[in-house]
Write a protein that holds these residues in place. Structure first.
Motif, PDB file in Angstrom:
ATOM      1  N   ARG A  51       0.851  -1.186   0.000  1.00  0.00           N
ATOM      2  CA  ARG A  51       0.000   0.000   0.000  1.00  0.00           C
ATOM      3  C   ARG A  51       0.892   1.244   0.000  1.00  0.00           C
ATOM      4  NH1 ARG A  51      -5.248   1.803   1.968  1.00  0.00           N
ATOM      5  NH2 ARG A  51      -5.025   3.719   3.157  1.00  0.00           N
ATOM      6  N   VAL A 119      -3.375   3.850  -2.559  1.00  0.00           N
ATOM      7  CA  VAL A 119      -3.492   2.811  -3.577  1.00  0.00           C
ATOM      8  C   VAL A 119      -2.851   1.545  -3.032  1.00  0.00           C
ATOM      9  CG1 VAL A 119      -1.373   3.602  -4.726  1.00  0.00           C
ATOM     10  CG2 VAL A 119      -3.008   2.232  -5.997  1.00  0.00           C
ATOM     11  N   SER A 120      -3.477   0.403  -3.335  1.00  0.00           N
ATOM     12  CA  SER A 120      -2.908  -0.870  -2.898  1.00  0.00           C
ATOM     13  C   SER A 120      -2.820  -1.823  -4.082  1.00  0.00           C
ATOM     14  CB  SER A 120      -3.746  -1.496  -1.778  1.00  0.00           C
ATOM     15  OG  SER A 120      -4.941  -2.015  -2.293  1.00  0.00           O
ATOM     16  N   ASP A 122      -4.198  -4.542  -4.335  1.00  0.00           N
ATOM     17  CA  ASP A 122      -5.510  -5.158  -4.569  1.00  0.00           C
ATOM     18  C   ASP A 122      -6.202  -4.586  -5.794  1.00  0.00           C
ATOM     19  OD1 ASP A 122      -5.474  -6.844  -2.396  1.00  0.00           O
ATOM     20  OD2 ASP A 122      -6.525  -5.449  -1.082  1.00  0.00           O
ATOM     21  N   ASN A 123      -6.028  -3.278  -6.006  1.00  0.00           N
ATOM     22  CA  ASN A 123      -6.745  -2.579  -7.073  1.00  0.00           C
ATOM     23  C   ASN A 123      -5.812  -2.187  -8.209  1.00  0.00           C
ATOM     24  OD1 ASN A 123      -9.200  -2.657  -5.607  1.00  0.00           O
ATOM     25  ND2 ASN A 123      -8.449  -0.975  -4.361  1.00  0.00           N
ATOM     26  N   LEU A 124      -4.950  -3.119  -8.594  1.00  0.00           N
ATOM     27  CA  LEU A 124      -3.946  -2.841  -9.602  1.00  0.00           C
ATOM     28  C   LEU A 124      -3.908  -3.997 -10.599  1.00  0.00           C
ATOM     29  CD1 LEU A 124      -0.598  -1.255  -8.900  1.00  0.00           C
ATOM     30  CD2 LEU A 124      -0.607  -3.364 -10.188  1.00  0.00           C
ATOM     31  N   SER A 125      -3.836  -3.659 -11.874  1.00  0.00           N
ATOM     32  CA  SER A 125      -3.662  -4.688 -12.899  1.00  0.00           C
ATOM     33  C   SER A 125      -2.644  -4.184 -13.911  1.00  0.00           C
ATOM     34  CB  SER A 125      -4.991  -5.019 -13.576  1.00  0.00           C
ATOM     35  OG  SER A 125      -5.507  -3.875 -14.230  1.00  0.00           O
ATOM     36  N   LEU A 141      -4.734   1.226 -12.207  1.00  0.00           N
ATOM     37  CA  LEU A 141      -4.910   1.127 -10.760  1.00  0.00           C
ATOM     38  C   LEU A 141      -6.011   2.049 -10.283  1.00  0.00           C
ATOM     39  CD1 LEU A 141      -3.408   3.910  -9.815  1.00  0.00           C
ATOM     40  CD2 LEU A 141      -1.392   2.512  -9.927  1.00  0.00           C
ATOM     41  N   GLU A 142      -6.464   1.762  -9.071  1.00  0.00           N
ATOM     42  CA  GLU A 142      -7.515   2.558  -8.450  1.00  0.00           C
ATOM     43  C   GLU A 142      -6.944   3.208  -7.191  1.00  0.00           C
ATOM     44  OE1 GLU A 142     -11.405   1.386  -6.001  1.00  0.00           O
ATOM     45  OE2 GLU A 142     -11.543   0.904  -8.147  1.00  0.00           O
ATOM     46  N   THR A 144      -7.952   5.457  -3.833  1.00  0.00           N
ATOM     47  CA  THR A 144      -9.048   5.904  -2.978  1.00  0.00           C
ATOM     48  C   THR A 144      -8.667   7.246  -2.373  1.00  0.00           C
ATOM     49  OG1 THR A 144      -9.605   3.619  -2.463  1.00  0.00           O
ATOM     50  CG2 THR A 144     -10.525   5.308  -1.017  1.00  0.00           C
ATOM     51  N   THR A 154     -12.964   8.279  -5.843  1.00  0.00           N
ATOM     52  CA  THR A 154     -12.160   7.207  -6.434  1.00  0.00           C
ATOM     53  C   THR A 154     -11.585   7.695  -7.759  1.00  0.00           C
ATOM     54  OG1 THR A 154     -13.654   5.585  -5.472  1.00  0.00           O
ATOM     55  CG2 THR A 154     -12.184   4.802  -7.177  1.00  0.00           C
ATOM     56  N   VAL A 156      -9.383   6.285 -11.089  1.00  0.00           N
ATOM     57  CA  VAL A 156      -8.860   5.132 -11.811  1.00  0.00           C
ATOM     58  C   VAL A 156      -7.953   5.673 -12.904  1.00  0.00           C
ATOM     59  CG1 VAL A 156      -9.413   3.119 -13.231  1.00  0.00           C
ATOM     60  CG2 VAL A 156     -10.908   3.757 -11.317  1.00  0.00           C
TER      61      VAL A 156
END
Length: 180
Positions: A51, A119-120, A122-125, A141-142, A144, A154, A156
């Motif tokens: 994170r 950002v973590s 978890d929300n990353l591709s 990525l996302e 918050t 949010t 993106v």
């Protein structure tokens, strides 16, 4: 009786769990290459390897409604995403230019308390293996956005990572188009 004030300078990266030296390097890079980040008071507050979080000064970014200016919220979120990508590349000993190629932000509520963006993984591709083989890569990525402890929005973002050779080629192509 004479009074003296004693000041003890605190290391701004003392709370950073992982790689505070990298976070210090990133903070300096932002200050030198993205001056608005310093004007906004954007500071790295945490990196755990999983994170990444930044905070900004609310007073430096107020709009007439006494909440954070939407452009400042967007900039803080963009920097959080950019910083996470930079740290991920650093972890893998990769180097590239990071370019925000596409983004979307949803403002859920005004930021009226301590502005933060996190950002973590978890929300990353995306795939940095392409970059390791010398090809451009994409990371989506996302981020918050927080107002104090409450979620305020949010962001993106899709970041394109250009290897050094492609960056030089893109620059010379642009120069050829512009200057003949």
């Amino acid at each position: 009786m004479c009074h003296q004030q004693m000041l003890k300078p605190l290391d701004p990266m003392s709370d950073v769990v992982r790689r505070p030296e990298w976070c210090q390097e990133l903070q300096q890079r932002w200050q030198q290459q993205i001056p608005i980040s310093d004007q906004m008071g954007v500071r790295i507050s945490q990196f755990t390897g999983y994170r990444f979080e930044v905070a900004a000064l609310l007073n430096a970014n107020l709009n007439p409604h006494q909440s954070m200016f939407a452009g400042s919220v967007f900039s803080m979120a963009t920097l959080a995403g950019w910083g996470m990508v930079w740290l991920m590349m650093k972890e893998r000993q990769l180097s590239a230019s990071i370019v925000l190629a596409d983004s979307h932000i949803r403002y859920g509520r005004p930021v009226t308390e301590r502005p933060r963006a996190a950002v973590s993984l978890d929300n990353l591709s995306g795939d940095l293996d392409r970059l390791a083989s010398g090809r451009k890569a994409r990371v989506k990525l996302e981020v918050t956005i927080y107002s104090g402890e409450d979620v305020a929005g949010t962001f993106v973002g899709t970041y394109v990572l250009l290897p050094e050779a492609q960056e030089d080629s893109a620059v010379s192509q642009t120069q050829t188009l512009l200057f003949g």
